[in-house]
Design a protein around this motif. Sequence first.
Motif, mmCIF file in Angstrom:
data_model
loop_
_atom_site.group_PDB
_atom_site.id
_atom_site.type_symbol
_atom_site.label_atom_id
_atom_site.label_comp_id
_atom_site.label_asym_id
_atom_site.label_seq_id
_atom_site.Cartn_x
_atom_site.Cartn_y
_atom_site.Cartn_z
ATOM 1 N N LYS A 262 0.853 -1.178 0.000
ATOM 2 C CA LYS A 262 0.000 0.000 0.000
ATOM 3 C C LYS A 262 0.894 1.234 0.000
ATOM 4 N N LEU A 263 0.934 1.937 -1.134
ATOM 5 C CA LEU A 263 1.807 3.090 -1.288
ATOM 6 C C LEU A 263 1.203 4.295 -0.587
ATOM 7 N N THR A 264 2.023 4.987 0.183
ATOM 8 C CA THR A 264 1.543 6.146 0.944
ATOM 9 C C THR A 264 2.332 7.414 0.648
ATOM 10 N N GLY A 265 3.460 7.287 -0.031
ATOM 11 C CA GLY A 265 4.277 8.460 -0.337
ATOM 12 C C GLY A 265 5.333 8.108 -1.370
ATOM 13 N N THR A 266 6.090 9.112 -1.773
ATOM 14 C CA THR A 266 7.160 8.875 -2.729
ATOM 15 C C THR A 266 8.486 8.749 -1.983
ATOM 16 N N GLY A 267 9.423 8.027 -2.593
ATOM 17 C CA GLY A 267 10.725 7.816 -1.969
ATOM 18 C C GLY A 267 11.165 6.375 -2.056
ATOM 19 N N LYS A 268 12.288 6.080 -1.433
ATOM 20 C CA LYS A 268 12.878 4.746 -1.491
ATOM 21 C C LYS A 268 12.678 3.989 -0.182
ATOM 22 N N THR A 269 12.578 2.660 -0.288
ATOM 23 C CA THR A 269 12.453 1.812 0.898
ATOM 24 C C THR A 269 12.838 0.389 0.538
ATOM 25 N N ASP A 270 13.193 -0.378 1.528
ATOM 26 C CA ASP A 270 13.444 -1.812 1.358
ATOM 27 C C ASP A 270 12.318 -2.592 2.022
ATOM 28 N N VAL A 271 11.898 -3.685 1.371
ATOM 29 C CA VAL A 271 10.910 -4.595 1.946
ATOM 30 C C VAL A 271 11.598 -5.939 2.167
ATOM 31 N N THR A 272 11.575 -6.400 3.405
ATOM 32 C CA THR A 272 12.234 -7.658 3.748
ATOM 33 C C THR A 272 11.206 -8.718 4.103
ATOM 34 N N VAL A 273 11.282 -9.867 3.426
ATOM 35 C CA VAL A 273 10.358 -10.973 3.649
ATOM 36 C C VAL A 273 11.097 -12.087 4.384
ATOM 37 N N THR A 274 10.503 -12.575 5.482
ATOM 38 C CA THR A 274 11.106 -13.660 6.252
ATOM 39 C C THR A 274 10.076 -14.748 6.523
ATOM 40 N N GLN A 275 10.552 -15.963 6.736
ATOM 41 C CA GLN A 275 9.685 -17.070 7.120
ATOM 42 C C GLN A 275 9.463 -17.009 8.629
ATOM 43 N N ASP A 276 8.199 -17.111 9.035
ATOM 44 C CA ASP A 276 7.872 -16.949 10.454
ATOM 45 C C ASP A 276 6.577 -17.705 10.752
ATOM 46 N N ALA A 277 6.686 -18.822 11.440
ATOM 47 C CA ALA A 277 5.510 -19.649 11.733
ATOM 48 C C ALA A 277 4.477 -18.896 12.563
ATOM 49 N N SER A 278 4.929 -17.939 13.359
ATOM 50 C CA SER A 278 3.989 -17.195 14.195
ATOM 51 C C SER A 278 3.066 -16.310 13.354
ATOM 52 N N GLN A 279 3.434 -16.126 12.089
ATOM 53 C CA GLN A 279 2.619 -15.295 11.206
ATOM 54 C C GLN A 279 1.327 -16.004 10.794
ATOM 55 N N ILE A 280 1.280 -17.320 10.976
ATOM 56 C CA ILE A 280 0.102 -18.094 10.583
ATOM 57 C C ILE A 280 -1.156 -17.548 11.252
ATOM 58 N N GLY A 281 -1.089 -17.348 12.544
ATOM 59 C CA GLY A 281 -2.259 -16.861 13.276
ATOM 60 C C GLY A 281 -2.712 -15.498 12.780
ATOM 61 N N SER A 282 -1.764 -14.599 12.541
ATOM 62 C CA SER A 282 -2.108 -13.261 12.068
ATOM 63 C C SER A 282 -2.765 -13.313 10.696
#
Length: 457
Positions: A262-282
Amino acid sequence: MATSSINTATTSGSSTLSTDVYNRVQKTMSAQNGAATKLNAALKADQTKLSGLGQLKSALSAFQTLAGSLSGGGLSTSASVSSKSVLTASSSGAAKAGTYALDIKQLAQGQFLTSDAFAAADSKLGSGALSTVKIDFGTADSKGFTLNGSTASKSITIDSSNNTLAGIAAALKAAGVDAQVVKDEDGKYALALNGASGAANSMRISVSGDAALKSLLSFDPDGTQKLKQGAAASDAVLTVNGKQLTSASNTLDKAIAGLTLKLTGTGKTDVTVTQDASQIGSNLKSFVSAYNELNKKLQALQKGDLKGDTALNQTLSQFSTLIKSGGGVSQSALAAAGLGQDSNGNLVLDDKKLQAALTSDAGALSKLFTNDGRGLADLLAAQAGSLSGDSSALKRETTLVSKEITSITAKRSSLSKALTAQATALAALYTAQAQTGSGSAINGSSGSAGTLFDMLG
């Protein structure tokens, strides 16, 4: 003899009619109102239904995107962003672990148009003559205006019942156009139109009928612009690991597989994806929330724009059956994981049972929802796709209603021309009689060639 200021055609070349002649024309023409009223009602009903079908398709598509993105390892991935002022990211799909470099150069926005300002929102504009406002959607650039083939034009009827700023805004809203009356700092009122975001959603507006409405609402990117453009429609422009992408929306679900950005502004950023079993519930909670949003929309459409509609009833029935049966997924296992359903058809998730299932066997829990196409989320995503696909009842109804709108619009145009010709003939006849003192125009008089309608053919 007193005169009326209402403009209309006469045989004398004058721009005004006497009050007596005008009233006689209006009285005689009132018998013709039935046909116009029926056509206007049919058009409004079809426009309302088409809008409802569009909302249904949009709701199914949004749910399909989220539910489908839970496939594979999507339930157990999480995403973090280095600059939250630029975008937010949520992992609900099979995103590969790693870091992605993004540069947001431009946000998507919709076209913004405003009319001239008036002292009141409910003042009558123009004569109230039957008029049609047509809105085409497309791309406006240096090459001209190119129609957007995926978005049908809209036709809105304006007459004496709604020829005010408030009435026009309401008619536009009923047709699915975001319009409202706004008040400026001087206390005056204007009509404001907000287009959908994306360069291909620019509006070209033409008006047939009342000259006053044409002068108020016309907007041609290549020609006359009576409305004022405060912002042009544009796409979001960004790069992902150096590759440039464009999007009509600031919410992107395909820029990085398995992530929703979801883009909210202009500029640069990094997005980091990790494996996380605790994310299942969320992610399961997000899935339940998305289904409930879909159910809420379906229930609202059933009570409103799509009451009794075949495509909607089919959607409600098939989703209800799949949820209650599990579609082959163990109902007892789902219940043990905390998933249930309330009396309104909403999914409910018992957090204590969910956490216990996660602690006991997170992998087994994940397979209840995504399992090579056999999990509950997999099945619901496929169902949503089927219900909105090219062979669906929704697609057939949308095509049929669109054709009906085109047909009714053509009939209204023909009727408008016929009624205008009849009113012009009546005005000429009554004006001539007023000048010569001859007999009744409706019933004829002794020595006449026939009745008014004989004369009109």
